[in-house]
Scaffold this motif. Structure first.
Motif, PDB file in Angstrom:
ATOM      1  N   UNK A 228       0.822  -1.202   0.000  1.00 53.77           N
ATOM      2  CA  UNK A 228       0.000   0.000   0.000  1.00 53.77           C
ATOM      3  C   UNK A 228       0.863   1.261   0.000  1.00 53.77           C
ATOM      4  N   UNK A 229       1.966   1.233   0.743  1.00 54.23           N
ATOM      5  CA  UNK A 229       2.865   2.385   0.754  1.00 54.23           C
ATOM      6  C   UNK A 229       3.469   2.622  -0.626  1.00 54.23           C
ATOM      7  N   UNK A 230       3.858   1.561  -1.305  1.00 48.43           N
ATOM      8  CA  UNK A 230       4.412   1.721  -2.658  1.00 48.43           C
ATOM      9  C   UNK A 230       3.357   2.257  -3.617  1.00 48.43           C
ATOM     10  N   UNK A 231       2.105   1.856  -3.450  1.00 50.26           N
ATOM     11  CA  UNK A 231       1.039   2.423  -4.272  1.00 50.26           C
ATOM     12  C   UNK A 231       0.894   3.911  -4.030  1.00 50.26           C
ATOM     13  N   UNK A 232       1.012   4.331  -2.777  1.00 54.48           N
ATOM     14  CA  UNK A 232       0.897   5.755  -2.454  1.00 54.48           C
ATOM     15  C   UNK A 232       2.081   6.543  -3.003  1.00 54.48           C
ATOM     16  N   UNK A 233       3.255   5.916  -3.038  1.00 51.75           N
ATOM     17  CA  UNK A 233       4.421   6.560  -3.654  1.00 51.75           C
ATOM     18  C   UNK A 233       4.123   6.904  -5.108  1.00 51.75           C
ATOM     19  N   UNK A 234       3.533   5.942  -5.830  1.00 49.93           N
ATOM     20  CA  UNK A 234       3.188   6.184  -7.232  1.00 49.93           C
ATOM     21  C   UNK A 234       2.082   7.230  -7.355  1.00 49.93           C
ATOM     22  N   UNK A 235       1.067   7.128  -6.515  1.00 49.95           N
ATOM     23  CA  UNK A 235      -0.061   8.070  -6.578  1.00 49.95           C
ATOM     24  C   UNK A 235       0.381   9.505  -6.330  1.00 49.95           C
ATOM     25  N   UNK A 238       6.033  10.499  -5.530  1.00 52.57           N
ATOM     26  CA  UNK A 238       7.138  10.675  -4.590  1.00 52.57           C
ATOM     27  C   UNK A 238       8.418  10.058  -5.161  1.00 52.57           C
ATOM     28  N   UNK A 239       9.553  10.659  -4.813  1.00 54.97           N
ATOM     29  CA  UNK A 239      10.832  10.132  -5.293  1.00 54.97           C
ATOM     30  C   UNK A 239      11.704   9.612  -4.151  1.00 54.97           C
ATOM     31  N   UNK A 240      11.097   9.476  -2.959  1.00 53.68           N
ATOM     32  CA  UNK A 240      11.862   9.041  -1.783  1.00 53.68           C
ATOM     33  C   UNK A 240      10.894   8.622  -0.686  1.00 53.68           C
ATOM     34  N   UNK A 241      11.301   7.615   0.092  1.00 46.88           N
ATOM     35  CA  UNK A 241      10.536   7.168   1.253  1.00 46.88           C
ATOM     36  C   UNK A 241      11.413   7.324   2.491  1.00 46.88           C
ATOM     37  N   UNK A 242      10.796   7.738   3.592  1.00 51.03           N
ATOM     38  CA  UNK A 242      11.468   7.793   4.894  1.00 51.03           C
ATOM     39  C   UNK A 242      10.697   6.891   5.842  1.00 51.03           C
ATOM     40  N   UNK A 243      11.395   5.976   6.494  1.00 50.55           N
ATOM     41  CA  UNK A 243      10.710   5.073   7.415  1.00 50.55           C
ATOM     42  C   UNK A 243      11.674   4.496   8.434  1.00 50.55           C
ATOM     43  N   UNK A 244      11.125   4.047   9.547  1.00 51.26           N
ATOM     44  CA  UNK A 244      11.918   3.307  10.518  1.00 51.26           C
ATOM     45  C   UNK A 244      12.107   1.888  10.033  1.00 51.26           C
ATOM     46  N   UNK A 267      11.194  -2.168  -3.505  1.00 47.79           N
ATOM     47  CA  UNK A 267      11.315  -0.711  -3.562  1.00 47.79           C
ATOM     48  C   UNK A 267      11.413  -0.197  -4.999  1.00 47.79           C
ATOM     49  N   UNK A 268      10.797   0.953  -5.226  1.00 48.99           N
ATOM     50  CA  UNK A 268      10.827   1.596  -6.542  1.00 48.99           C
ATOM     51  C   UNK A 268      11.543   2.943  -6.500  1.00 48.99           C
ATOM     52  N   UNK A 269      11.746   3.483  -5.309  1.00 51.71           N
ATOM     53  CA  UNK A 269      12.475   4.738  -5.117  1.00 51.71           C
ATOM     54  C   UNK A 269      13.419   4.543  -3.942  1.00 51.71           C
ATOM     55  N   UNK A 270      14.450   5.379  -3.809  1.00 54.09           N
ATOM     56  CA  UNK A 270      15.352   5.262  -2.655  1.00 54.09           C
ATOM     57  C   UNK A 270      14.600   5.411  -1.323  1.00 54.09           C
ATOM     58  N   UNK A 271      15.065   4.674  -0.334  1.00 49.59           N
ATOM     59  CA  UNK A 271      14.447   4.678   0.990  1.00 49.59           C
ATOM     60  C   UNK A 271      15.480   5.068   2.030  1.00 49.59           C
ATOM     61  N   UNK A 272      15.178   6.090   2.830  1.00 57.68           N
ATOM     62  CA  UNK A 272      16.010   6.423   3.970  1.00 57.68           C
ATOM     63  C   UNK A 272      15.435   5.727   5.188  1.00 57.68           C
ATOM     64  N   UNK A 273      16.260   4.875   5.804  1.00 60.12           N
ATOM     65  CA  UNK A 273      15.832   4.103   6.973  1.00 60.12           C
ATOM     66  C   UNK A 273      16.731   4.388   8.157  1.00 60.12           C
TER      67      UNK A 273
END
Length: 275
Positions: A228-235, A238-244, A267-273
């Motif tokens: 669901x998060x990856x779907x929201x990235x596309x919607x 977004x070009x980046x995700x931040x998550x724990x 993952x489809x975009x870079x993720x900062x963890x």
């Protein structure tokens, strides 16, 4: 906080070039010193081979290590000259994860690649590193080019310690973003949860740092949360995700699945963890 030294893990994979390009762009953007680290890792070489072939096998492996390091160094030097930023080359021997973690502890950000599917050596560096390094880790997908990131950022927020750490570590990116979309996943109320309005408190905190943030909350079973998060990235483009990273034990993630594991695999975009 500002990124003043960035470490990028180099290797002989095709992905290393795009990972280096992104790291160089970030170093120039934040006027940071970039460390390009190559690790000559022998820990996965079967002992039966070294026992059987002895010095001959050592010579073959050493020659392969030297060739791979030389190619990576040439790539770094060529791109560094064009980028016109401060770059340092390091070529060391040791266990991959332990060595990267050691060097990364003295940097503000570590850039690594997503584990390639069906990786022959079975090393999943991001999985181990995120819980070992004590620094934010930027994971770059194995497919695609990412010359710049942070224009529109999705924050996967669950009010956990890990998510709190990740948001703080990502502030240099978040302050510069056009929009930060905070999504509260399966929010819970109460003292250990999100408060009366899920996501509102973290968005208010971010606004005090000059971050343009909007929030929403979604409900999902745990296994579907990553998708669901990856779907929201596309919607949200977004070009980046931040998550724990790994809010519960990695063993349980491996058995039951979970958002961290799903995102690291798909993952489809870079993720900062951060952990």
């Amino acid at each position: 906080m500002a990124f003043k030294d960035i470490l990028v893990h180099m290797d002989s994979t095709v992905q290393a070039g795009s990972r280096l390009d992104l790291a160089l762009a970030l170093a120039k953007r934040y006027q940071a010193h970039l460390i390009a680290l190559n690790v000559r890792d022998r820990t996965l070489v079967p002992t039966r081979l070294t026992a059987q072939f002895g010095a001959e096998m050592d010579a073959i492996l050493a020659r392969g290590d030297a060739e791979a390091a030389s190619a990576a160094k040439a790539m770094v030097e060529a791109r560094a000259e064009a980028a016109q930023t401060s770059v340092e080359w390091r070529d060391v021997a040791g266990d991959l994860m332990d060595t990267v973690a050691l060097h990364a502890r003295y940097c503000d950000l570590v850039v690594v690649g997503q584990t390639v599917p069906d990786n022959a050596d079975g090393r999943a560096l991001p999985d181990s590193l995120v819980v070992a390094v004590g620094r934010p880790m930027l994971v770059v997908p194995h497919a695609g080019q990412f010359p710049s990131i942070g224009r529109r950022v999705l924050v996967a927020w669950n009010a956990s310690r890990e998510a709190t750490r990740a948001v703080h570590d990502a502030l240099p990116f978040l302050r510069e973003a056009e929009l930060v979309h905070v999504i509260a996943v399966n929010p819970e109320h109460g003292m250990a949860g999100h408060g009366d309005i899920p996501g509102a408190d973290i968005c208010q905190h971010l606004s005090r740092h000059g971050v343009k943030a909007v929030c929403e909350h979604i409900r999902s079973d745990d296994i579907a949360a990553g998708a669901m998060l990856l779907n929201r990235v596309a919607d949200e483009d977004c070009d980046m995700i931040v998550m724990g990273g790994y809010g519960r034990s990695r063993l349980r993630e491996m058995v039951l699945g979970g958002a961290t594991r799903h995102l690291l695999e798909h993952m489809t975009v870079p993720i900062l963890m951060s952990h």
